[in-house]
Design an enzyme around this catalytic site. Structure first.
Site, PDB file in Angstrom:
ATOM      1  N   LYS A  52       0.824  -1.217   0.000  1.00 18.95           N
ATOM      2  CA  LYS A  52       0.000   0.000   0.000  1.00 18.95           C
ATOM      3  C   LYS A  52       0.852   1.258   0.000  1.00 18.95           C
ATOM      4  O   LYS A  52       0.452   2.278  -0.554  1.00 18.95           O
ATOM      5  CB  LYS A  52      -0.981  -0.011   1.171  1.00 18.95           C
ATOM      6  CG  LYS A  52      -2.034  -1.097   0.997  1.00 18.95           C
ATOM      7  CD  LYS A  52      -3.392  -0.733   1.515  1.00 18.95           C
ATOM      8  CE  LYS A  52      -4.386  -1.795   1.023  1.00 18.95           C
ATOM      9  NZ  LYS A  52      -5.704  -1.698   1.571  1.00 18.95           N
ATOM     10  N   LYS A 110     -10.606  -4.758  -4.162  1.00 17.75           N
ATOM     11  CA  LYS A 110     -11.667  -3.794  -4.436  1.00 17.75           C
ATOM     12  C   LYS A 110     -11.111  -2.435  -4.825  1.00 17.75           C
ATOM     13  O   LYS A 110     -11.814  -1.622  -5.402  1.00 17.75           O
ATOM     14  CB  LYS A 110     -12.638  -3.682  -3.259  1.00 17.75           C
ATOM     15  CG  LYS A 110     -12.091  -3.218  -1.938  1.00 17.75           C
ATOM     16  CD  LYS A 110     -13.264  -2.912  -1.003  1.00 17.75           C
ATOM     17  CE  LYS A 110     -13.287  -3.747   0.245  1.00 17.75           C
ATOM     18  NZ  LYS A 110     -12.277  -3.355   1.237  1.00 17.75           N
ATOM     19  N   LYS A 118      -3.934 -10.730  -6.401  1.00 20.29           N
ATOM     20  CA  LYS A 118      -5.229 -10.922  -5.739  1.00 20.29           C
ATOM     21  C   LYS A 118      -6.274  -9.957  -6.314  1.00 20.29           C
ATOM     22  O   LYS A 118      -5.930  -8.849  -6.729  1.00 20.29           O
ATOM     23  CB  LYS A 118      -5.064 -10.774  -4.222  1.00 20.29           C
ATOM     24  CG  LYS A 118      -5.631  -9.529  -3.615  1.00 20.29           C
ATOM     25  CD  LYS A 118      -5.631  -9.500  -2.105  1.00 20.29           C
ATOM     26  CE  LYS A 118      -6.179  -8.131  -1.714  1.00 20.29           C
ATOM     27  NZ  LYS A 118      -6.624  -7.931  -0.385  1.00 20.29           N
TER      28      LYS A 118
END
Ligand code: ATP
Ligand code: LTN
Length: 332
Positions: free
Chosen positions: A115, A200, A197
């Protein structure tokens, strides 16, 4: 234990539209614990602000995530459903646990590394200490079992380490939680890059199937899913795209990989992708309908939030008082 039942806790961030990864890896499995365990399912809005959110969207998604919990089969009478920021004990224990978590431990977290690379302009302290807040979520309720997708395994191991460390210094305080990962579906991959992966927050919306996508969108996305130059529907090393589609199909139909291989023996990828899309769209249709009904009834959702927060606060405060006493805080 609460009322002689073991405790289950899990959380989902209201940070975007929920995907079939969230559904198959996490939410769909939550309801299986409702009868035998005391279950807390939280909408973790405090975690969501570690990445910049548009306030009105965060608010809307908090309602949506709660509505999806219910639409996916979680009965608010049998499960404690609530919003993290409504229970201040999470923030309080989160701070305390920060002081029992090492800089080096947090630096090793792969989600932090991913992130911070993705949001290089906003590598804030909250993103770094995200896992200690997650540990606080779990440890506050003396949780035994935490159903999560594979990507959260490392965070859970850290929560266990923090609990064990704290117990070692102050004597038994926290239950050391165990992860629970679905046998199938704990790692759903992106349709565009099947080694990654499904997430969202992916910018490529064709790579992601959202729980609330229309049937047409779902069929279209599966049709475009990346596969390989082979033509056989078999589960095998190096066939990440097909393996992912077989996993999704298996989750929605209950069929084993052997059965799927036999069903599509001699047929091409086109037929298979259509079948996966149909199974997914049909499986999600009842969730979509129930979601629409719930979103039209904000008063009901607010009542659920309120009752859930009151119930969660009761148990959270018990643990928090114990922790405060042990570490030497004064009380009035
Ligand atoms: P973001 O993309 O914003 O990081 P996310 O899609 O990873 O979010 P979370 O709210 O962090 O979603 O995760 C909710 C739950 O869904 C967690 O238990 C997580 O492990 C699970 N989950 C998320 N993505 C997948 C996936 N692709 N496959 C299986 N489980 C998943
Ligand atoms: N970090 C999780 C969401 C989350 C969670 C939790 C999951 C926050 N607190 C406690 C299980 C238990 C995620 O990103 N999926």
């Amino acid at each position: 234990m609460i009322d002689d039942k073991k405790v289950v806790f899990s959380g989902v961030q209201p940070s975007g539209n929920l995907t079939i990864g969230n559904y198959l890896g996490a939410i769909r499995n939550f309801s299986e614990f409702s009868d035998l365990y005391k279950c807390f399912y939280c909408v973790v809005d405090m975690h969501a602000i570690t990445v910049r959110q548009v306030p009105a969207e965060l608010r809307r998604r908090t309602y949506e995530t709660l509505a999806l919990y219910i639409a996916c089969g979680l009965d608010p009478k049998k499960n404690t459903l609530y919003v993290q920021s409504h229970v201040p004990a999470h923030a309080e224990l989160g701070w305390i646990l920060n002081c029992y978590t090492m800089f080096g431990e947090l630096s090793r977290m792969t989600q932090f590394k991913d992130k911070s690379a993705k949001h290089a302009d906003n590598v804030n302290a909250g993103l770094f200490t995200y896992p200690t807040l997650m540990a606080a979520d779990i440890l506050l309720y003396q949780t035994d079992l935490v159903p999560v997708g594979v990507d959260q395994k490392q965070h859970l191991e850290l929560a266990r380490d923090i609990a064990t460390r704290f117990n070692g210094v102050y004597g038994d305080t926290f239950v050391v939680p165990e992860p629970y990962m679905a046998k199938s579906g704990a790692k759903i991959a992106s349709l565009a890059e099947p080694t990654k992966k499904m997430s969202k927050s992916d910018e490529n919306t064709n790579a992601v199937v959202y729980i609330l996508d229309s049937k047409d969108d779902i069929l279209r996305k599966f049709k475009r899913a990346v596969t390989d130059s082979d033509t056989r529907v078999v589960f095998a090393e190096g066939k990440d795209g097909i393996n992912n589609l077989m996993t999704i199909y298996s989750c929605f139909t209950g069929k084993t990989f052997d059965e799927i291989e036999r069903e599509f023996d001699g047929k091409g990828y086109g037929d298979f992708k259509l079948a996966v899309g149909e199974a997914c769209a049909d499986g999600l249709a009842p969730v979509r309908e129930e979601f629409a009904r719930l979103m039209a009834d904000k008063a009901y959702l607010e009542e659920v939030m309120k009752n859930g927060a009151a119930e969660a606060s009761y148990y959270a405060r018990k643990t928090l008082s114990k922790v405060k006493r042990k570490i030497g805080y004064t009380s009035l």
